[in-house]
Design a protein around this motif. Structure first.
Motif, PDB file in Angstrom:
ATOM      1  N   ASP A 123       0.853  -1.175   0.000  1.00 19.81           N
ATOM      2  CA  ASP A 123       0.000   0.000   0.000  1.00 19.81           C
ATOM      3  C   ASP A 123       0.896   1.234   0.000  1.00 19.81           C
ATOM      4  N   GLY A 157     -11.264   4.097   0.581  1.00 16.26           N
ATOM      5  CA  GLY A 157     -10.609   4.081  -0.725  1.00 16.26           C
ATOM      6  C   GLY A 157     -10.905   5.311  -1.556  1.00 16.26           C
ATOM      7  N   MET A 158     -11.869   6.105  -1.120  1.00 14.14           N
ATOM      8  CA  MET A 158     -12.211   7.298  -1.901  1.00 14.14           C
ATOM      9  C   MET A 158     -12.170   8.578  -1.076  1.00 14.14           C
ATOM     10  N   VAL A 197     -14.867  15.115   0.813  1.00 17.72           N
ATOM     11  CA  VAL A 197     -13.434  15.285   0.572  1.00 17.72           C
ATOM     12  C   VAL A 197     -12.901  13.951   0.094  1.00 17.72           C
ATOM     13  N   ASN A 218     -10.686  11.649  -3.371  1.00 12.23           N
ATOM     14  CA  ASN A 218      -9.931  11.616  -4.627  1.00 12.23           C
ATOM     15  C   ASN A 218     -10.845  11.806  -5.850  1.00 12.23           C
ATOM     16  N   THR A 233      -0.528  14.076  -3.388  1.00 10.26           N
ATOM     17  CA  THR A 233      -1.865  13.503  -3.386  1.00 10.26           C
ATOM     18  C   THR A 233      -2.863  14.648  -3.401  1.00 10.26           C
ATOM     19  N   THR A 267      -2.613   1.185  -4.520  1.00 11.18           N
ATOM     20  CA  THR A 267      -3.001   2.372  -3.764  1.00 11.18           C
ATOM     21  C   THR A 267      -4.395   2.860  -4.157  1.00 11.18           C
ATOM     22  N   ASP A 274      -4.885   5.936  -4.196  1.00 10.03           N
ATOM     23  CA  ASP A 274      -4.594   7.253  -4.748  1.00 10.03           C
ATOM     24  C   ASP A 274      -4.707   7.216  -6.282  1.00 10.03           C
ATOM     25  N   ASN A 279      -8.678  -0.107   4.384  1.00 12.27           N
ATOM     26  CA  ASN A 279      -8.830  -0.590   3.012  1.00 12.27           C
ATOM     27  C   ASN A 279      -7.880  -1.741   2.688  1.00 12.27           C
TER      28      ASN A 279
HETATM   29  P1  ADP Z   1      -3.760   4.125   0.076  1.00 11.19           P
HETATM   30  O1  ADP Z   1      -4.365   2.911  -0.497  1.00 11.19           O
HETATM   31  O2  ADP Z   1      -2.624   4.645  -0.744  1.00 11.19           O
HETATM   32  O3  ADP Z   1      -3.342   3.966   1.505  1.00 11.19           O
HETATM   33  P2  ADP Z   1      -6.403   5.209   0.575  1.00 11.19           P
HETATM   34  O4  ADP Z   1      -7.176   4.152  -0.133  1.00 11.19           O
HETATM   35  O5  ADP Z   1      -6.446   5.204   2.048  1.00 11.19           O
HETATM   36  O6  ADP Z   1      -4.883   5.261   0.054  1.00 11.19           O
HETATM   37  O7  ADP Z   1      -6.928   6.576   0.057  1.00 11.19           O
HETATM   38  C1  ADP Z   1      -7.083   6.798  -1.318  1.00 11.19           C
HETATM   39  C2  ADP Z   1      -7.355   8.212  -1.626  1.00 11.19           C
HETATM   40  O8  ADP Z   1      -8.656   8.535  -1.133  1.00 11.19           O
HETATM   41  C3  ADP Z   1      -6.421   9.162  -0.945  1.00 11.19           C
HETATM   42  O9  ADP Z   1      -5.296   9.381  -1.733  1.00 11.19           O
HETATM   43  C4  ADP Z   1      -7.280  10.387  -0.788  1.00 11.19           C
HETATM   44  O10 ADP Z   1      -7.252  11.139  -1.959  1.00 11.19           O
HETATM   45  C5  ADP Z   1      -8.661   9.841  -0.608  1.00 11.19           C
HETATM   46  N1  ADP Z   1      -9.066   9.777   0.784  1.00 11.19           N
HETATM   47  C6  ADP Z   1      -9.256   8.666   1.522  1.00 11.19           C
HETATM   48  N2  ADP Z   1      -9.644   8.964   2.764  1.00 11.19           N
HETATM   49  C7  ADP Z   1      -9.697  10.295   2.838  1.00 11.19           C
HETATM   50  C8  ADP Z   1     -10.036  11.242   3.862  1.00 11.19           C
HETATM   51  N3  ADP Z   1     -10.381  10.841   5.081  1.00 11.19           N
HETATM   52  N4  ADP Z   1      -9.971  12.531   3.576  1.00 11.19           N
HETATM   53  C9  ADP Z   1      -9.613  12.913   2.360  1.00 11.19           C
HETATM   54  N5  ADP Z   1      -9.279  12.103   1.365  1.00 11.19           N
HETATM   55  C10 ADP Z   1      -9.323  10.811   1.576  1.00 11.19           C
END
Ligand code: ADP
Ligand code: MG
Length: 652
Positions: free
Chosen positions: A347, A414-415, A428, A430, A457, A499, A501, A549
C-alpha cells in the motif's frame, strides 16, 4: 445512514483478550506437575548411570519397590498431564494423517505398557532376556521424560504466541484507552474508566470500539458514529470487509508442519522395522520371545523425545529475535511462509510513505477562498481516522479556522469521506469520489496534474456538487523505504504498489522507488482480488498495509504485514506487525524465516538421529535403558543448543 448507533457500553475488561495467556498458563501448570512427578522417576532409575548410586538405591529400596514407585509416579504423567498427546495421536490415526503425535503416542504407550508387564509379570520373559538384576529392561523414566519434554515444547510454543500477541495488544493500546465523549454538546477525551453509562461516545472509522461489551474487538469501519448503549448494528461495508477477512482466513492452507511430515514417514518405517525384527527373530531364528521383546524395543527407542521440542524452540527463539528488531510475528505459519514470498504487494499512504503529510497546497475554486476549502474539508475530516485527514485537520487548526458542525458522516473507504454541514453535502476525497458524486465545476486541471506528477496527493472538496477546491499534500516517502526496496529486490521479490490514490501520483511514487508495477484507485475489494489473482497465477504473496482498506488483502495474502503505526483492523488482519512501520522489517523477516526453518530442520535431524542409531541396536536385542537414556539426553541438549544459536544471528 444514521450517525447515532446504539451500542452496549461496558467498562474495559481484560478477561477474554488473554486467551493466549490462559492457554500458556494451563500448559505451564501441566509442565510443572509433570516435571514434579517425572523427576523422582528419573532419579530412581539413574542407578544404572551414576556409579555408586545403584548400590545406594539398592540399599535404600529393594529394586522391586523402586520400580513400583516409578510406576505409581508415572500414572498421572501418562494419564493426566500428557493425555492430550494420546488423544492427538488417536485423532491422527482416525483421520489417517500421521504426525508427530502418532509417533510419540505409539512410542510412549508401548514403553509404558511394556514396563508395566515387565514389572508385574516378569515370569513371562525367558531368562535370556533378563539383565543382571533378573529383570527385563523397564522404561518408566523414558516415558515420563518424553511426555514432559513434549509438554515443555507445547508450552514454549504457546509462550511465543502469547508474547507476540501481547506485544501487538500493547501496540494497539499505545494510545491510552480513552474515549471521545460528548457531554452537553462538548466533545472531550476522557479515560475509558471515566466513561459513564449514558455518555455519548464518538468512534472514528477503523478504531476499536472502546468498550469490550460491544462484541469484543469490533472495529468501526466506515462510519464515525456516536454510541450510547446496548448493541452495535450490522453495517453494510463493515459486514463486507469482515466477510472478506473471514473468508480469507478460512481459505488459508493450514501449515503442515515439518516435524509432522518427517514423523509421519518415520513412524511408518519404524513399524516396518519393528515387524521385520519380529519376523526375522521368530521365523529366521525361531526365537519368537526375543522377536517380541526386540520389536517392542525398536518401537520404544524410535520415539524421539526431542521431537516435541524441535520446532517450538526454534520458533520461540525466532519470534523473540524478531520482536527485538520490531517485527512481531503472530504465528508460526508466518515464519514458515515468509521465506517463500516472491511477490510483495504494498500500500502507499502510511506504508511506503510517512502518512504524516508535509507541505499542503490549497486552492479555492470559483467563489471559494482557500480558507473556505480548508474549513470545509477539516470539518468533515475531523471524523476520519485517515492520515491525510489528520493532516487537513491540523492545517485548519494551525490557521485557527473554526470548524462547522457535521452530521451524517460516512467514510467511503478508498475514496474519501462525506458529511452534512449546514444543510450541504460536503465531501473530501480523490478523483474517483469526484466522479462518483458528480462534481461538475471546472478547475485548473493542468495545475492539479503538475502537482500529481510531483508525487502529491490531491483531495477534492465538494460542496454539494460544486468543486469548492482542492488540497494537495506531499506525503514524504519514509527514509527506510528505499533501503527496504533494495533489500527485497536482491532476493528477486517483485514489488507492486496498490493504492487508493490516483494513477498519476501513484506512477510518480512507483517510478521514484523503482517498482515493478502499480495499481491505482484501488478499492478494498480491488486490493483483495489482486492478491487472489496473483496467488492463483502461482505467486507467493505478501501484502503490506496500514489502513482499513488493506485489511481484506492482508488477511488473504500468504503473509499479511501491518504497520504498527496504522489502524487496529490492519494489525488484527495481519500475521506480522512492524512496530515502527519500518519496511526493512519485511526483508529481515524473510531472512529470519530462512534461518528459523533451517534451524528447525537441523533440530529435526538431532531429534531423530540418536533414535535412528538406536533402532538397529534395539533390533539386535542390545538395547538397554542406559543407551535409551543417553540418546534422549543427547538429542534434547543438541536441539536446545542448536535453537539458541538463532539468538545470535544478524538480520541485516
Ligand atoms: P492508500 O491505499 O494509498 O493507503 P487510501 O485508499 O487510504 O490510500 O486513500 C485513497 C485516496 O482517497 C487518498 O489518496 C485520498 O485522496 C482519498 N481519501 C481517503 N480517505 C480520505 C479522507 N479521510 N480525507 C480525504 N481524502 C481521503
Ligand atoms: Mg494506506
Amino acid at each position: 445512514m444514521h450517525l447515532v448507533k446504539v451500542v452496549e457500553f461496558g467498562t474495559s475488561s481484560d478477561t477474554d483478550k488473554d486467551e493466549d495467556v490462559k492457554a500458556y498458563r494451563s500448559m505451564r501448570r501441566k509442565l510443572i506437575f509433570s516435571a514434579l512427578f517425572s523427576f523422582p522417576v528419573l532419579v530412581l532409575s539413574m542407578g544404572e548411570l551414576v556409579p555408586g548410586l545403584k548400590e545406594l538405591l539398592a540399599e535404600l529400596l529393594p529394586i522391586k519397590t523402586n520400580l513400583f514407585i516409578q510406576f505409581i509416579l508415572s500414572i498421572p504423567v501418562v494419564f493426566f498431564f500428557g493425555s492430550f498427546i494420546f488423544s492427538k495421536g488417536v485423532k491422527s490415526v482416525v483421520k489417517r494423517k500421521l504426525n508427530m503425535f502418532t509417533l510419540l503416542s505409539l512410542g510412549t504407550s508401548i514403553a509404558w505398557g511394556f514396563s508395566v508387564v515387565a514389572l508385574f509379570l516378569p515370569q513371562i520373559f525367558p531368562a535370556s532376556l533378563k539383565m543382571s538384576n533378573g529383570l527385563v529392561p523397564i522404561y518408566f523414566e523414558a516415558t515420563v521424560v518424553i511426555i514432559t519434554l513434549v509438554i515443555l515444547g507445547q508450552m514454549l510454543e504457546l509462550l511465543a504466541h502469547a508474547k507476540t500477541n501481547g506485544a501487538i495488544k500493547e501496540l494497539l493500546n499505545l494510545v491510552p484507552p480513552t474515549a471521545l465523549v460528548i457531554r452537553s454538546g462538548n466533545e472531550m477525551v476522557v479515560p475509558l474508566a471515566e466513561v459513564r453509562v449514558g455518555d455519548r461516545v464518538r468512534v472514528k472509522p477503523g478504531e476499536k470500539i472502546p468498550g469490550s461489551v460491544v462484541t469484543g474487538g469490533t472495529i468501526n469501519l466506515n462510519g464515525s458514529f456516536i454510541m450510547i448503549a446496548r448493541k452495535i448494528g450490522g453495517d453494510t461495508l463493515l459486514a463486507r470487509i469482515i466477510d472478506m477477512v473471514n473468508e480469507a482466513s478460512r481459505s488459508k492452507a493450514p501449515i503442515q508442519r515439518l516435524a509432522d511430515t518427517v514423523a509421519a514417514y518415520f513412524v511408518q518405517v519404524v513399524i516396518l522395522v519393528s515387524l521385520a525384527t519380529l519376523l526375522i527373530w521368530g521365523i529366521g531364528f525361531s526365537k519368537w520371545d526375543h522377536g517380541i521383546v526386540n520389536a517392542i524395543a525398536v518401537l520404544i527407542i524410535a520415539c524421539p523425545c526431542a521431537l516435541g521440542l524441535a520446532t517450538p524452540v526454534s520458533i520461540m527463539v525466532g519470534t523473540g529475535k524478531g520482536a527485538k528488531s520490531g517485527i512481531l510475528i503472530k504465528n508460526a505459519k508466518a515464519i514458515e511462509q515468509m521465506r517463500r514470498v516472491d511477490t510483495l504487494l504494498v500500500d502507499k499512504t502510511g506504508t511506503l510513505t510517512v502518512g504524516k503529510p508535509k507541505g499542503t497546497v490549497l486552492r479555492g475554486n470559483g467563489s471559494y477562498s482557500d480558507d473556505d476549502v480548508l474549513r470545509l474539508a477539516a470539518s468533515v475530516d475531523a471524523f476520519s481516522e485517515h492520515p491525510l485527514a489528520a493532516a487537513i485537520v491540523t492545517a485548519a487548526k494551525d490557521k485557527g479556522l473554526p470548524l462547522s458542525d457535521a452530521s451524517d458522516f460516512v467514510s467511503i473507504t478508498g475514496m474519501g469521506v462525506k458529511a452534512r454541514l449546514n444543510g450541504h453535502e460536503v465531501a473530501v476525497g480523490n478523483a474517483k469520489l469526484l466522479r462518483e458524486l458528480g462534481g461538475k465545476s471546472p478547475y485548473d486541471e493542468e495545475y492539479v496534474r503538475k502537482l500529481q506528477d510531483a508525487g502529491n496527493t490531491i483531495m477534492f472538496v465538494l460542496d454539494d456538487s460544486h468543486i469548492a477546491g482542492y488540497i494537495g499534500v506531499a506525503d514524504p516517502i519514509k527514509d527506510t523505504t528505499k533501503d527496504a526496496v533494495r533489500l527485497l529486490h536482491e532476493p528477486k521479490v517483485r514489488i507492486v504498489m496498490l493504492t487508493g490514490d490516483n494513477p498519476v501520483t501513484a506512477k510518480a511514487v512507483a517510478k521514484t522507488l523503482g517498482f515493478d508495477d502499480f495499481k491505482a484507485e484501488c478499492m478494498p475489494e480491488d486490493k483483495y482480488s489482486e492478491v487472489k489473482r496473483r496467488q492463483s497465477s502461482g505467486a507467493f504473496v505478501a501484502m503490506a498495509g496500514d489502513g482499513i482498506n488493506d485489511a481484506p488483502a492482508l488477511a488473504q495474502a500468504d503473509v499479511g504485514i501491518a504497520m504498527g503505526t496504522g489502524t487496529d483492523v490492519a494489525m488484527e488482519s495481519a500475521d506480522i506487525t512492524l512496530v515502527k512501520g519500518d519496511l526493512n522489517g519485511i526483508a529481515h523477516a524473510k531472512v529470519l524465516s530462512v534461518l528459523v526453518m533451517r534451524n528447525i530442520k537441523e533440530n529435526l535431524f538431532f531429534a531423530f538421529a540418536y533414535n535412528a542409531i538406536g533402532i538397529p541396536i534395539a533390533a539386535l536385542g542390545l538395547l538397554n535403558p542406559i543407551f535409551a537414556g543417553l540418546a534422549m539426553a543427547l538429542s534434547s541438549v543438541s536441539v536446545l543448543g542448536n535453537a539458541l544459536r538463532v539468538k545470535s544471528i544478524k538480520l541485516s
